[in-house]
Design an enzyme around this catalytic site. Structure first.
Site, short mmCIF file in Angstrom:
data_model
loop_
_atom_site.label_atom_id
_atom_site.label_comp_id
_atom_site.label_asym_id
_atom_site.label_seq_id
_atom_site.Cartn_x
_atom_site.Cartn_y
_atom_site.Cartn_z
N CYS A 129 0.84 -1.34 0.04
CA CYS A 129 0.02 0.04 0.05
C CYS A 129 0.74 1.24 -0.04
CB CYS A 129 -0.92 -0.10 1.22
SG CYS A 129 -0.28 0.21 2.63
N HIS A 163 -2.78 1.35 6.85
CA HIS A 163 -2.91 1.18 5.30
C HIS A 163 -2.79 2.73 4.86
CE1 HIS A 163 -4.24 0.24 1.35
NE2 HIS A 163 -5.40 1.02 1.50
N ASP A 222 -7.35 5.79 -3.49
CA ASP A 222 -6.61 4.73 -2.96
C ASP A 222 -5.98 3.86 -4.24
OD1 ASP A 222 -5.34 2.61 -1.86
OD2 ASP A 222 -6.88 2.36 -0.07
N ILE A 279 -3.05 -7.13 27.71
CA ILE A 279 -1.61 -7.73 27.64
C ILE A 279 -0.61 -6.58 27.92
CG2 ILE A 279 -0.22 -8.65 25.75
CD1 ILE A 279 -2.64 -9.80 24.35
#
Length: 659
Positions: free
Chosen positions: A269, A326, A349, A469
């Site tokens: 990308c 992205h 895009d 986490i």
């Protein structure tokens, strides 16, 4: 006859390119911007000063110029100036045998190569040719941009930063756009001529090139090669041929390869977006590269990302995904097709994800439309809206086949949307241009207006249980590190929980690869207990560039993406002395440094290869690269390191070249 009267025509390239901000393209030919006058000087033979009285000048782009499609325009030298049309005026030069002709192009003229012809009583004489570009300096042009510093950044800047990583670990990758490097503009125009619309109807296509909306949409399709003879082939899997996307550090090498031998392998990308930025700026359209962290890929157009799991916590295949990041481009233009409230930045895009009107392209879509949830405004607003503002739901399939929601988020998509700041290498956060603040009343109202009200049976999360986490510090490629799962029980009684801990290698596009480890247990967590027993919380990971970690406990899920730090490349300017330490506990082979810089390496990358292997951890590798700067001023030298085990390590250094 005109040929007998005219000695020669001086296109006054130096003066014209300076006033039209095209001098960076060189002075071998005339390149000007539309809607702004440029001057030519006609040198006459003695006794022909009446040449200017009745003469007509014609300009024509395209292979089959026609007045009906505005690809051929003729105008007399004494016609008055009309803002929306071509015109010319003439005056005698001081020497007495010259005529200065000022030509004012239409701010709505098609871009491209024009042929200039003088017509005197039917006798036509070629005066030469020029290339016409969009003009961000002209208030009557659709790409007009008021701010000079923004024009310098979004049209003229040849280097930039492209942001990658995760929203918690954002790292800039320097890139050479090089839109004014030798040969690039010709390649950009060739790219327009290769598009299927030109092939099927050249006259109609050339006429449509007056419109930056049309040009941007064509570029979105032509940067990828999925439907046509486009520039770049995408590859998100194992790469055994071609060039790994991470090795590219500039657009020029890719565009030259395409012009010489067709579609180039490979890109992802950020490479697609960087190429689109180069071509847009070369043609005069203000353009910026934009990175969206936590970028949703909504394959079924319901504005939701649905993650499906079985009862063991294993992901089930599904089309939707969330990419770590992205990258796309925003281009600046007016939108008369939508209304003036939708003018400004438009997202497009070129990465081939989904088809639009049967072609792998996307946009341009107004940022205003995306922010306000106006998804009927063309082009492709629903897909782009989902990329930045989709909701996420986690569903588990029970043994009876029923899907039950056990987790979700309205805030994990579209974070820290980033572009390079104007006039500096700092990151500029533009999330507010795409969406209202996450969780705000306005943001939820926009989403409710836009979404397709999917009904999902919901099961609430167990009250009082919190799962997270925790990561270690200084996680470097080549080193093991610990990951801790922590469960807090705020209930009044102990809870028996089934604990599943997965570690998988992951790509930036959200695809999970091979397992790096797995552990599970059934644990009792007393009331008020803050973390799991030690035998459940430790997990060692082998080296990888990125990991996706996730735990599922009693229908609670938490996921964290880890991006490992890369070793640093040290750059000293002697010629260019490059050095790097090997952080791995084993030798690396097939080592190379590649450097590239606008005005430094003559538009081409230079690669230095290291024949021997680099021994074990913290052994060094150095190389000296010679280059000859071609232009004075401030430039950027980009560096990429590649080897069999360490790939695509990047750095850069600013270089000031004196006259």
């Amino acid at each position: 006859a005109a040929e007998e009267s005219l000695s020669y025509c001086d296109l006054d390239i130096k003066s014209n390119t300076s006033s039209h901000h095209t001098d960076l393209c060189g002075r071998e030919r005339l390149i000007v911007r539309r809607g702004q006058p440029f001057n030519i000087i006609l040198h006459l033979k003695p006794g022909n000063l009446d040449l200017i009285v009745l003469d007509v000048i014609s300009v024509s782009p395209g292979p089959l110029p026609r007045a009906e499609s505005d690809t051929k325009v003729s105008f007399g030298l004494r016609d008055p100036t009309v803002d929306s049309e071509w015109s010319a005026s003439a005056s005698h030069g001081p020497s007495g045998n010259t005529v200065n002709v000022s030509i004012d192009s239409s701010p709505n003229a098609p871009i491209g190569v024009y042929y200039l012809t003088l017509d005197q009583d039917g006798q036509k004489t070629s005066l030469g040719q020029f290339t016409l570009l969009f003009n961000a300096w002209c208030s009557r042009d659709a790409v007009y941009m008021r701010n000079e510093s923004k024009r310098q950044e979004y049209v003229l800047a040849q280097c930039g930063q492209i942001y990658r990583g995760t929203h918690k670990r954002i790292k800039g990758k320097p890139w050479n756009f090089g839109q004014f490097e030798p040969g690039i503009l010709d390649i950009c125009l060739k790219l327009m001529d290769e598009n299927p619309k030109f092939v099927s109807n050249a006259d109609e296509d050339c006429s449509a090139r007056r419109n930056p909306i049309y040009v941007t949409r064509v570029l979105s399709a032509m940067i990828n090669s999925n439907d046509d003879r486009g520039v770049l082939v995408g590859n998100w899997g194992e790469i055994t041929d071609g060039v790994h996307p991470g090795k590219w550090i500039g657009s020029g090498d890719i565009l030259h390869q395409w012009a010489e031998s067709g579609s180039v392998r490979y890109g992802q990308c950020w490479v697609f977006a960087a190429l689109a930025c180069t071509v847009s700026r070369a043609l005069g359209i203000p353009c910026r590269v934009v990175t969206n962290f936590g970028s949703a890929h909504d394959t079924d157009a319901n504005l939701m990302i649905e993650n499906l799991y079985d009862e063991n916590g294993e992901p089930m295949s599904h089309g939707d995904s969330i990419w770590n990041f992205h990258v796309w481009v925003d281009s600046w233009m007016s939108r008369p097709d939508l209304g003036s409230e939708f003018d400004g930045w438009q997202t497009s895009d070129p990465t081939p994800q989904e088809t639009s009107e049967g072609v792998f392209c996307c946009g341009p879509s107004s940022l205003k439309a995306i922010k306000e949830g106006e998804l009927t405004k063309k082009y492709d607003a629903p897909f782009i809206f989902a990329e930045v503002n989709a909701d996420v739901v986690d569903l588990v399939r029970l043994s009876n086949g029923e899907f039950v929601k056990f987790s979700g988020s309205t805030k994990s998509v579209g974070r820290f949307i980033s572009t390079k700041a104007v006039g500096s290498d700092k990151r500029h956060d533009i999330t507010h241009q795409y969406k209202y603040p996450e969780g705000s009343k306005e943001e939820r109202q926009v989403y409710e207006k836009a979404q397709h009200h999917n009904k999902v049976q919901q099961r609430g999360e167990e009250p009082g249980l919190r799962l997270k986490i925790k990561l270690a510090n200084n996680m470097i490629v080549g080193s093991d590190f610990e990951v801790h799962a922590v469960l807090t029980n705020n209930c009044l009684e102990a809870k028996i929980c089934t604990f599943l801990f997965f570690a998988k290698a992951g790509g930036y596009n959200g695809r999970k690869g091979e397992s790096c480890g797995y552990t599970s247990d059934k644990v009792e967590v007393p009331s008020g207990e803050g973390q799991l027993p030690s035998e459940c919380k430790h997990h060692h990971l082998s080296r990888s560039l990125s990991h996706a970690e996730y735990c599922i406990i009693h229908y609670h899920k938490v996921e964290k993406t880890i991006v490992l730090d890369e070793p640093e490349i040290e750059v000293k300017l002697v010629t260019a002395e490059l050095s790097m330490l090997n952080p791995l506990p084993e030798p690396v082979q097939d080592c190379s440094f590649t450097v590239e810089g606008v005005g430094l390496t003559d538009g081409k990358p230079i690669t230095a290869r290291y024949v021997s292997s680099i021994p074990t951890v913290m052994s060094g590798f150095s190389s000296i690269v010679e280059f000859s700067p071609t232009s004075a001023g401030s430039n950027v030298l980009l560096v990429n390191f590649d080897s069999d085990k360490l790939k695509n390590i990047n750095s850069f250094i600013n270089v000031v070249v004196k006259e």
